[in-house]
Scaffold this motif. Structure first.
Motif, mmCIF file in Angstrom:
data_model
loop_
_atom_site.group_PDB
_atom_site.id
_atom_site.type_symbol
_atom_site.label_atom_id
_atom_site.label_comp_id
_atom_site.label_asym_id
_atom_site.label_seq_id
_atom_site.Cartn_x
_atom_site.Cartn_y
_atom_site.Cartn_z
ATOM 1 N N ILE A 22 0.846 -1.270 0.044
ATOM 2 C CA ILE A 22 0.086 0.126 0.095
ATOM 3 C C ILE A 22 0.805 1.224 -0.153
ATOM 4 O O ILE A 22 2.268 1.141 -0.235
ATOM 5 C CB ILE A 22 -0.928 0.159 1.054
ATOM 6 N N SER A 23 0.256 2.411 -0.202
ATOM 7 C CA SER A 23 1.036 3.463 -0.071
ATOM 8 C C SER A 23 2.008 3.925 1.255
ATOM 9 O O SER A 23 3.046 4.794 1.046
ATOM 10 C CB SER A 23 0.395 4.866 -0.347
ATOM 11 N N THR A 136 -9.251 -7.203 -2.285
ATOM 12 C CA THR A 136 -8.333 -5.913 -2.877
ATOM 13 C C THR A 136 -6.842 -6.279 -3.272
ATOM 14 O O THR A 136 -6.412 -7.355 -3.302
ATOM 15 C CB THR A 136 -7.944 -5.588 -1.299
ATOM 16 N N SER A 138 -3.187 -4.845 -4.334
ATOM 17 C CA SER A 138 -2.028 -4.213 -3.681
ATOM 18 C C SER A 138 -1.398 -3.119 -4.967
ATOM 19 O O SER A 138 -1.838 -3.353 -5.921
ATOM 20 C CB SER A 138 -1.057 -4.709 -2.979
ATOM 21 N N ILE A 139 -0.600 -2.193 -4.413
ATOM 22 C CA ILE A 139 0.000 -1.406 -5.447
ATOM 23 C C ILE A 139 1.057 -2.318 -6.344
ATOM 24 O O ILE A 139 1.760 -2.885 -5.875
ATOM 25 C CB ILE A 139 0.953 -0.211 -5.019
ATOM 26 N N LYS A 161 -11.300 -3.636 -4.834
ATOM 27 C CA LYS A 161 -10.564 -2.541 -4.017
ATOM 28 C C LYS A 161 -9.325 -2.288 -4.568
ATOM 29 O O LYS A 161 -8.410 -3.399 -4.294
ATOM 30 C CB LYS A 161 -10.806 -2.324 -2.676
ATOM 31 N N LYS A 163 -5.735 -0.425 -4.295
ATOM 32 C CA LYS A 163 -4.694 0.309 -3.614
ATOM 33 C C LYS A 163 -3.911 1.289 -4.510
ATOM 34 O O LYS A 163 -3.272 1.199 -5.592
ATOM 35 C CB LYS A 163 -3.593 -0.532 -2.663
ATOM 36 N N ASP A 171 -1.300 6.307 -11.127
ATOM 37 C CA ASP A 171 -2.576 5.751 -10.339
ATOM 38 C C ASP A 171 -3.761 5.681 -11.433
ATOM 39 O O ASP A 171 -4.633 4.957 -11.529
ATOM 40 C CB ASP A 171 -2.996 6.890 -9.208
ATOM 41 N N ASP A 191 -8.300 3.049 -2.720
ATOM 42 C CA ASP A 191 -7.938 3.596 -1.533
ATOM 43 C C ASP A 191 -6.554 3.864 -1.451
ATOM 44 O O ASP A 191 -5.717 3.351 -1.915
ATOM 45 C CB ASP A 191 -8.054 2.191 -0.624
ATOM 46 N N ASN A 193 -4.849 5.465 0.927
ATOM 47 C CA ASN A 193 -4.285 5.299 2.135
ATOM 48 C C ASN A 193 -3.445 6.645 2.577
ATOM 49 O O ASN A 193 -2.408 6.674 2.973
ATOM 50 C CB ASN A 193 -3.513 4.063 2.194
ATOM 51 N N CYS A 216 -13.636 6.297 -2.792
ATOM 52 C CA CYS A 216 -12.435 6.660 -2.536
ATOM 53 C C CYS A 216 -12.247 6.437 -1.123
ATOM 54 O O CYS A 216 -12.670 7.608 -0.303
ATOM 55 C CB CYS A 216 -11.622 7.840 -3.320
#
Length: 368
Positions: A22-23, A136, A138-139, A161, A163, A171, A191, A193, A216
């Motif tokens: 995540i960020s 979810t 992840s990035i 969802k 990230k 993004d 999200d 974060n 968001c």
């Protein structure tokens, strides 16, 4: 009068199938803590928490050490004086909501067991809804996240969802690639974060307008919550508060300033079930819908979360996917994953789940 005779505090380590990005950082494994409260009437209440240091400022080590202090304070007291025990825990140490959530969960488990009810019934709910989790992503690179999204769509998850929270160009590229892969109608939630500043958040959300985003989460740093209404007013995407709403006091502040369209409730962030109920009540009064979310909890804590959902119709989005990312399942009983995002739950009393003793055999444990 039944009394607390002893408390076990156990470190629970579960590897992820692959590191989660995540960020705010990289999460290679779940480093959780389990609390078991033993009562003189023979009942045992179990709770689990999942600290994310870059979100809550707690680690497995801090939770483990502070839990010893809380356990010593509780020993010899009535576990069924629920509000009194929770008030004592809250007063004993500032913050540390993740640690507190494990004790809160264990005390609610005990209370529902004593009443002979599933926790959702103890909370006034009914097992009358189908609960589907999103999944979810992840990035990652646009190709990677698009491939993950397509896989999750084929697996039947009703939504994903994603990230985000890096920069506008990357993004937007991620979401564009996902939309091209899954089509225009598949629900996407995002999200950040806290990864964007106000200007970047507004710019990115406006550029994401063509991609039909459901909501968001936490676009800007939680400390800057007074600017969240500005982001919301300039965003084509509904805004969800996550890291800016730990407790019911935060929920009240955000509701007063019209900061968001949704609250995201997580036990390891709120301090547990008691505060989560208060957040949901404030949300209902303010016309704000809720989502439930998770950190790195096993299926045990997710079972407790499912009970909460069944008692709170104002919760309309479900991000109950952490155990699906873990490489191992140390839990017996509890919620059952039926596939295609669907979780089901039985009618066992209390939380209705337990940890596998074989899995815990080599775990670090202290008994107070």
């Amino acid at each position: 009068m039944p009394l607390i005779t002893k408390v076990e505090v156990i470190k629970l380590n579960i590897p992820y199938k692959e590191p989660f990005v995540i960020s705010l950082g990289v999460i290679p494994s779940a480093t959780n803590v389990v609390v078991r409260i033993h009562c003189s009437d023979g009942l045992i209440g179990t709770g689990e928490c999942a600290p994310f240091v870059f979100i809550v400022g707690e680690t497995q080590e801090t939770v483990f050490e502070l839990s010893k202090q809380i356990a010593q304070m509780l020993k010899g007291k009535d576990p069924y004086a629920l509000n009194e025990r929770l008030a004592e825990i809250d007063k004993a140490v500032f913050g540390n909501y993740t640690m507190k959530s494990a004790f809160d969960m264990a005390l609610y488990d005990l209370a529902a067991k004593r009443a002979g009810l599933p926790l959702y019934q103890y909370l006034g709910g009914s097992n009358n809804r189908e609960i589907y989790t999103d999944m979810t992503i992840s990035i990652g690179t646009p190709d990677k996240v698009a491939a993950d999204a397509l896989n999750f769509k084929y697996e039947g998850f009703p939504a994903i969802k994603v990230k985000l929270g890096t920069n506008t160009k990357d993004d937007v590229a991620r979401i564009r690639a996902i939309r091209e892969a899954v089509g225009n109608d598949y629900p996407i939630r995002i999200d950040a974060n806290q990864g964007w500043d106000v200007i970047t958040a507004i710019k990115t959300l406006q550029k994401l307008s063509p991609y039909n985003i459901e909501h968001c989460e936490e676009p800007i740093p939680a400390w800057n919550y007074m600017e969240l209404p500005k982001v919301r007013q300039n965003s084509p995407v509904p805004i969800m508060a996550d890291e800016s709403v730990f407790t019911h006091h935060d929920a009240m502040k955000l509701a007063k300033i019209g900061a968001c369209d949704y609250f995201n409730i997580k036990f390891s962030k709120s301090g547990g079930i008691n505060t989560a109920l208060k957040i949901n009540a404030i949300a209902e009064a303010a016309g704000v819908k809720c989502q439930v979310g998770c950190m790195s909890e096993s299926r045990y804590a997710l079972t407790a979360l499912m009970h909460f959902v069944l008692a709170c119709p104002n919760v309309v989005h479900y991000d109950i996917d952490s155990s699906l990312m873990l490489a191992e399942d140390p839990v017996k009983g509890g919620i059952n994953y039926e596939g295609k995002g669907l979780w089901t739950i039985g009618d066992g009393i209390g939380i209705g789940a337990a940890f596998d003793e074989d899995y815990l055999r080599d775990a670090e444990c202290v008994v107070v």
